[in-house]
Scaffold this motif. Structure first.
Motif, PDB file in Angstrom:
ATOM      1  N   GLN A  50       1.073  -1.019   0.524  1.00 27.36           N
ATOM      2  CA  GLN A  50      -0.839  -0.099   0.199  1.00 27.36           C
ATOM      3  C   GLN A  50       1.011   1.333   0.514  1.00 27.36           C
ATOM      4  O   GLN A  50       1.932   0.866   0.563  1.00 27.36           O
ATOM      5  CB  GLN A  50      -0.993  -0.060   1.398  1.00 27.36           C
TER       6      GLN A  50
ATOM      7  N   GLU B 273      -7.476   4.485   3.756  1.00 27.18           N
ATOM      8  CA  GLU B 273      -8.163   3.881   3.904  1.00 27.18           C
ATOM      9  C   GLU B 273      -9.029   3.484   5.363  1.00 27.18           C
ATOM     10  O   GLU B 273      -9.558   3.656   5.975  1.00 27.18           O
ATOM     11  CB  GLU B 273      -7.310   2.128   4.129  1.00 27.18           C
ATOM     12  N   LEU B 274      -7.777   4.075   6.327  1.00 29.80           N
ATOM     13  CA  LEU B 274      -7.494   4.339   7.860  1.00 29.80           C
ATOM     14  C   LEU B 274      -9.551   6.065   7.713  1.00 29.80           C
ATOM     15  O   LEU B 274     -10.379   5.612   8.095  1.00 29.80           O
ATOM     16  CB  LEU B 274      -6.889   5.226   8.357  1.00 29.80           C
TER      17      LEU B 274
ATOM     18  N   LEU C 172     -12.347   3.931   6.994  1.00 32.81           N
ATOM     19  CA  LEU C 172     -12.847   2.868   7.644  1.00 32.81           C
ATOM     20  C   LEU C 172     -13.265   3.690   8.869  1.00 32.81           C
ATOM     21  O   LEU C 172     -14.607   3.502  10.024  1.00 32.81           O
ATOM     22  CB  LEU C 172     -11.568   2.383   9.015  1.00 32.81           C
ATOM     23  N   GLN C 173     -12.471   5.318   9.679  1.00 35.67           N
ATOM     24  CA  GLN C 173     -13.624   5.756  10.347  1.00 35.67           C
ATOM     25  C   GLN C 173     -13.241   7.668  10.292  1.00 35.67           C
ATOM     26  O   GLN C 173     -12.768   8.379  10.300  1.00 35.67           O
ATOM     27  CB  GLN C 173     -12.075   5.917  11.464  1.00 35.67           C
TER      28      GLN C 173
ATOM     29  N   ARG D  17      -0.221   8.297  10.944  1.00 34.26           N
ATOM     30  CA  ARG D  17      -1.803   7.065  10.960  1.00 34.26           C
ATOM     31  C   ARG D  17      -2.051   7.358  12.668  1.00 34.26           C
ATOM     32  O   ARG D  17      -3.658   7.369  12.330  1.00 34.26           O
ATOM     33  CB  ARG D  17      -0.981   6.315  10.678  1.00 34.26           C
TER      34      ARG D  17
END
Lengths: 281, 300
Positions: free
Chosen positions: A126, A134-135, A138-139, A181
């Motif tokens: 990635q 992606e993070l 997710l949130q 992150r």
């Protein structure tokens, strides 16, 4: 019951995050025991033996000890990541033993971990950008407070790093991406598991400073796992010294380092590079 | 000399690390040079019959067992000679090639698909799932494939679906074993914990992160499995258990040629050569892909 809790969490997400109640500790561990059973011989090994630990909001706490003393196991069990133990663990006021899987998943982003090996904590397939995307997916609500460029700027990386893959990053750069992150999630607790051990000395200081800044700017609590007493001394308020799964001494950093009461702590301090020289002075 | 300079300036703002990438390119070119003849063979096998350039493939009892054109008594009308029914060797070779390659590809897919999935499941879930699947793998690997093949074919007769069933049964276990161990190592990597901490579901971790990291290994395994499938098919056809007339594959051509070996060796030789070359190419490419996808080997 589970539904009530969940709606409560999602309803006042933002407020809870910004203004945690002063009274409830971020992490409250009471008499934690983690045992590993050897499958062939059936022998039981106590990795963590009756440890109690309390971290309040905004506080930074260190756990120090030699390799194999159970530091990492303690952190992983206390935050409900992988390792299971017995004993009472209250994470942001929720007891880990009694909450269900879905609630645990809701709670997870509140605790972010920065690992020792920065390259191992990034998916090699990635790019930095797609990992962050992606993070965000997710949130959604939690991560909308900052854009990618701003986030990288906070950890002093340039926006052209976004298109790199982990193997194209140096250790320090990769660790900064990891901190970014973690920061993106606006956690209430950051667990840093030997965050500087894999980095060379000049980069170590940068990463530590960054961790401190991150903690100060988000008001998160910090649980620092380390064997490096110099690092701990410069970053943390209080310290727990672990030896063979037990906490042998704990207290504010200055007190513990100046007047160690425990024999093992004294040995640990003596093993610190430059310790003699400092003591004489 | 130039490599030294490159090593000295890795942080000069260059996004690439040329030393490492050059090595990567070498393995990429080896994949290319192995893939090229493979592509040519496949192309010929599928396109030649459409061009009408091939000799007539029908029976001709006036021209049986003709040697290839380059031997005494051969004619260019039949470049690779004819068999005992006077059918042209080249035409038969090309047309059987289609079925052989098809069997190789489908045979590999039916083995790799379930193999990968079971290996992934065993490696990621651990516990009783892992135990059950591991026992199945060991049991499967302990059984000689010819025994399974015989049992199934004796029961069901030989047809293409049965052949694929045999190929799936004999191929999944080794693939599952490799995938399982690869999964075991990937799931322990810290990025998996990090994703879990970000609230990612287990399904997302498995299919969006573990599986893509396995992809290189799986592609390489699949390539190797194509070779195995072709060999298994050939072996079964040689025993008269695989492809039966009116269909024909390289394996069945080989079987038909075995009685003629003493006087007309070319009937068995050319399909045998074709199998050898194809399987060799496929295996070499599989090995090159494995190396290409293994970062440790690549870096060295």
């Amino acid at each position: 019951m589970s539904e009530i809790l969940e709606t409560e969490v999602s309803a006042d997400h933002g407020r809870r995050l910004r203004a945690p109640e002063e009274s409830t500790p971020v992490l409250d561990v009471d008499d934690l025991v983690v045992e590993h059973r050897n499958r062939t011989t059936g022998e039981v090994f106590r990795a963590v033996d009756g440890v109690s630990l309390r971290i309040d909001a905004g506080e930074s706490v260190a756990v120090v000890g030699e390799s194999g003393s159970g530091k990492t196991t303690l952190a992983m069990a206390a935050t409900g990541l992988g390792v299971r133990g017995s004993g009472d663990i209250q994470l942001l006021g929720h007891s880990l033993a009694s909450i269900g899987r879905r609630q645990l998943r809701e709670l997870r982003p509140e605790v972010q971990v920065v690992f020792q090996d920065p390259h191992g904590s990034l998916d090699p397939r990635q790019s930095v950008r797609s990992g962050l995307r992606e993070l965000r997916g997710l949130q959604r609500e939690r991560t909308s407070w900052i854009d990618d460029d701003g986030l990288l700027d906070r950890v002093r990386l340039t926006p052209d790093m976004l298109d790199r893959y982990p193997h194209q990053l140096s250790g320090g750069q990769a660790q900064r991406v990891c901190i970014a992150r973690a920061l993106l999630m606006r956690p209430r607790l950051i667990v840093a598991d030997e965050p500087t051990s894999g980095l060379d000395v000049s980069v170590q200081a940068d990463v530590l400073k960054l961790l401190q800044e991150t903690q100060a700017s988000t008001g998160a609590a910090l649980l620092m796992i380390s064997h490096d007493l110099a690092v701990v001394r410069s970053v943390c308020d209080s310290v727990h010294v672990m030896f063979r799964g037990k906490v042998v001494e704990s207290g504010p950093c200055e007190t513990v380092f100046k007047n160690p009461t425990n024999e093992y702590t004294r040995e640990l301090l003596d093993a610190m590079p430059g310790a003699r020289w400092r003591a004489r002075r | 000399m130039s490599e030294l300079e490159i090593e000295l300036a890795p942080h000069a703002g260059e996004p690439l690390k040329p030393a490492k990438d050059r090595r990567r390119r070498t393995s990429r070119t080896s994949v290319f040079w192995l893939g090229l003849p493979l592509g040519v063979i496949t192309f010929l096998v599928f396109v030649l019959p459409l061009t009408g350039l091939l000799p007539d493939g029908g029976q001709d009892l006036t021209a049986t067992r003709l040697p290839p054109a380059f031997l005494d008594g051969g004619t260019w009308a039949h470049p690779l000679g004819t068999n005992k029914l006077g059918q042209d060797g080249l035409t038969q070779l090309v047309e059987s090639g289609r079925l052989t390659i098809m069997i190789g590809l489908v045979g590999a897919l039916v083995a790799i698909g379930p193999g990968t999935l079971l290996g992934l499941l065993a490696g990621y879930c651990r516990g009783w799932v892992d135990k059950t699947i591991s026992i199945l793998i060991d049991a499967q690997l302990a059984l000689p494939f010819i025994l399974i093949a015989l049992a199934i074919i004796a029961n069901r007769g030989s047809s293409l679906p049965v052949l694929f069933l045999v190929l799936a049964l004999t191929g999944w276990a080794s693939c599952a074993r490799v995938t399982r161990s690869a999964t075991l190592s990937i799931r322990e990597r810290q990025f998996v914990l990090g994703l879990r901490a970000a609230g990612a579901s287990e399904a997302r971790i498995v299919f969006r992160h573990v599986l893509p990291n396995l992809a290189g290994t799986v592609v390489a395994l699949a390539t190797l499995q194509v070779g195995t499938a072709i060999l298994v098919e050939s072996a079964l056809s040689f025993l008269g258990l695989g492809v039966v007339p009116p269909h024909s594959s390289w394996g069945s051509m080989l079987a038909a040629g075995q009685d003629e070996l003493s006087h007309s060796w070319w009937i068995a030789f050319f399909p045998g050569l074709a199998i050898t070359v194809l399987v060799l190419l496929v295996n070499l490419i599989g090995d090159a892909l494995l190396t290409h996808n293994d970062p440790r080997k690549r870096r060295r």
